[in-house]
Design a protein around this motif. Sequence first.
Motif, short mmCIF file in Angstrom:
data_model
loop_
_atom_site.label_atom_id
_atom_site.label_comp_id
_atom_site.label_asym_id
_atom_site.label_seq_id
_atom_site.Cartn_x
_atom_site.Cartn_y
_atom_site.Cartn_z
N LYS A 22 0.86 -1.20 0.00
CA LYS A 22 0.00 0.00 0.00
C LYS A 22 0.89 1.23 0.00
CE LYS A 22 -2.97 3.23 0.49
NZ LYS A 22 -2.68 4.35 1.25
N SER A 24 0.62 5.58 -0.44
CA SER A 24 -0.16 6.79 -0.64
C SER A 24 0.19 7.34 -2.03
CB SER A 24 0.21 7.80 0.44
OG SER A 24 -0.01 9.09 -0.01
N GLY A 25 -0.77 8.01 -2.65
CA GLY A 25 -0.49 8.62 -3.95
C GLY A 25 0.68 9.58 -3.89
N GLY A 63 -3.04 5.07 -3.45
CA GLY A 63 -4.03 6.11 -3.17
C GLY A 63 -4.02 7.16 -4.26
N ALA A 64 -4.52 8.34 -3.93
CA ALA A 64 -4.57 9.41 -4.93
C ALA A 64 -4.32 10.80 -4.32
CB ALA A 64 -5.91 9.40 -5.66
N GLY A 65 -3.65 10.79 -3.16
CA GLY A 65 -3.38 12.06 -2.50
C GLY A 65 -2.55 13.02 -3.36
N ARG A 69 -8.19 14.24 -3.23
CA ARG A 69 -8.81 13.51 -2.11
C ARG A 69 -10.22 14.05 -1.91
NH1 ARG A 69 -3.69 13.81 0.95
NH2 ARG A 69 -2.83 11.70 0.99
N GLY A 70 -11.15 13.13 -1.71
CA GLY A 70 -12.55 13.51 -1.55
C GLY A 70 -12.78 14.51 -0.43
N ASP A 84 -15.51 11.99 -3.76
CA ASP A 84 -14.88 10.69 -3.55
C ASP A 84 -14.76 9.91 -4.86
OD1 ASP A 84 -14.18 10.81 -0.88
OD2 ASP A 84 -16.04 9.93 -0.16
N GLY A 87 -11.78 11.13 -6.43
CA GLY A 87 -10.61 10.53 -5.78
C GLY A 87 -10.35 9.14 -6.33
N MET A 88 -11.42 8.37 -6.49
CA MET A 88 -11.25 7.01 -7.00
C MET A 88 -10.72 7.01 -8.44
SD MET A 88 -14.35 4.83 -5.29
CE MET A 88 -15.59 6.04 -4.88
N THR A 145 -12.28 0.91 -3.13
CA THR A 145 -13.28 -0.14 -2.91
C THR A 145 -14.44 0.02 -3.88
OG1 THR A 145 -14.51 1.22 -1.36
CG2 THR A 145 -12.79 -0.19 -0.41
N ASN A 147 -16.47 2.42 -3.42
CA ASN A 147 -17.49 3.11 -2.60
C ASN A 147 -16.95 4.41 -2.05
OD1 ASN A 147 -19.49 0.83 -2.44
ND2 ASN A 147 -17.67 -0.14 -1.58
N PHE A 150 -14.79 5.78 1.78
CA PHE A 150 -13.73 4.85 2.18
C PHE A 150 -12.39 5.41 1.71
CE2 PHE A 150 -17.42 2.14 2.52
CZ PHE A 150 -17.12 1.31 3.59
N THR A 151 -11.33 4.74 2.07
CA THR A 151 -10.00 5.23 1.71
C THR A 151 -9.21 4.12 1.01
OG1 THR A 151 -9.03 4.40 3.73
CG2 THR A 151 -9.88 6.65 3.82
N SER A 152 -8.05 4.50 0.50
CA SER A 152 -7.22 3.47 -0.13
C SER A 152 -6.55 2.60 0.93
CB SER A 152 -6.21 4.08 -1.10
OG SER A 152 -5.44 5.01 -0.43
N1 UDP Z 1 -11.69 6.84 -2.23
C1 UDP Z 1 -13.02 6.46 -2.03
N2 UDP Z 1 -13.29 5.14 -1.77
C2 UDP Z 1 -12.33 4.21 -1.67
C3 UDP Z 1 -10.97 4.61 -1.82
C4 UDP Z 1 -10.69 5.93 -2.11
O1 UDP Z 1 -13.92 7.26 -2.12
O2 UDP Z 1 -12.64 3.03 -1.42
C5 UDP Z 1 -11.41 8.23 -2.63
C6 UDP Z 1 -11.41 9.22 -1.49
O3 UDP Z 1 -11.96 10.43 -1.97
C7 UDP Z 1 -9.94 9.38 -1.18
C8 UDP Z 1 -9.33 9.28 -2.56
O4 UDP Z 1 -10.11 8.28 -3.22
O5 UDP Z 1 -9.67 10.63 -0.60
C9 UDP Z 1 -7.89 8.90 -2.59
O6 UDP Z 1 -7.63 7.89 -1.67
P1 UDP Z 1 -6.75 8.20 -0.34
O7 UDP Z 1 -7.15 9.51 0.24
O8 UDP Z 1 -6.87 7.01 0.54
O9 UDP Z 1 -5.31 8.30 -0.99
P2 UDP Z 1 -3.89 8.37 -0.28
O10 UDP Z 1 -4.01 9.25 0.94
O11 UDP Z 1 -3.53 6.97 0.12
O12 UDP Z 1 -2.98 8.91 -1.32
#
Ligand code: UDP
Length: 249
Positions: A22, A24-25, A63-65, A69-70, A84, A87-88, A145, A147, A150-152
């Motif tokens: 895993k 983070s973006g 992820g997609a930071g 981010r949503g 969100d 973000g996905m 996911t 949905n 939720f988060t990555s």
């Molecule tokens: N996201 C979501 N559902 C998921 C996974 C991710 O809605 O199951 C969206 C959410 O908006 C999140 C964005 O995708 O902010 C990026 O994921 P995350 O913030 O976890 O990224 P990371 O912080 O790991 O880069």
Amino acid sequence: MTTATAEKQMPKTMPYKRVLLKMSGEVLMGEKEFGLDSNTVNRVARDIKQVADMGIEVCVSVGAGNIFRGVSGAAEGMDRTQADYMGMLGIVINALALQSALEALKVETRVMSAIPMSAICEPYIRRKAMRHMEKGRVVIFAAGTGNPYFTSDTTAALRASEMNCNAILKGTKVDGVYTADPKKDPSAKRFDSISYMDVLTKDLRVMDATAISLARENNIPIVIFNVREEGNFARVMKGEGTFTTVTSK
Ligand code: UDP
């Protein structure tokens, strides 16, 4: 805090057959402020290849930071659900970038998206993902996911559970879990190992609480390590270097 050494946690002979990485973006943007840094994406791909070449089955949840981010969109007045989904989609962009870099290294890769996008990648089907991994392909899970809310991190714990992974390797900027932010507090101490419960009750922000709970329920160790250093993923897989292992003990 337990004091077991990293070596005790992970013997030199790797006990892991299948792991989920895993990231983070933000890892993929390197030193940039936004988006993707191709040198970093290529370096991460080399790190993944190194572990795959050790005979370990690797799947990846990114992820997609680095893109969107949503919660940030919602803070600026957007509808949270819509944000969100954006973000996905950001995760899909990162997954495709990583696939491209891996394929340039001749690593067979599949991107599987929780939101079907048949023109650009496969839909996520658990049994197919399993098959890909058994064949030694690196599977990159895209669109989280599927949905909102939720988060990555949660995606990582969910997919690692579905794939029967032996561990979640959480690649971060630091080499483990500390008592405080080591960048702000020089007296911060690193845990060699820590329990899921302590991570939750001490609010150590290793991964979000949903992800930790899911990993705990399915008894999947989470290994926190510094993914920014080239070769570290393979080193940690061999039980070398520094990292923190989160388990039930
Ligand atoms: N996201 C979501 N559902 C998921 C996974 C991710 O809605 O199951 C969206 C959410 O908006 C999140 C964005 O995708 O902010 C990026 O994921 P995350 O913030 O976890 O990224 P990371 O912080 O790991 O880069």
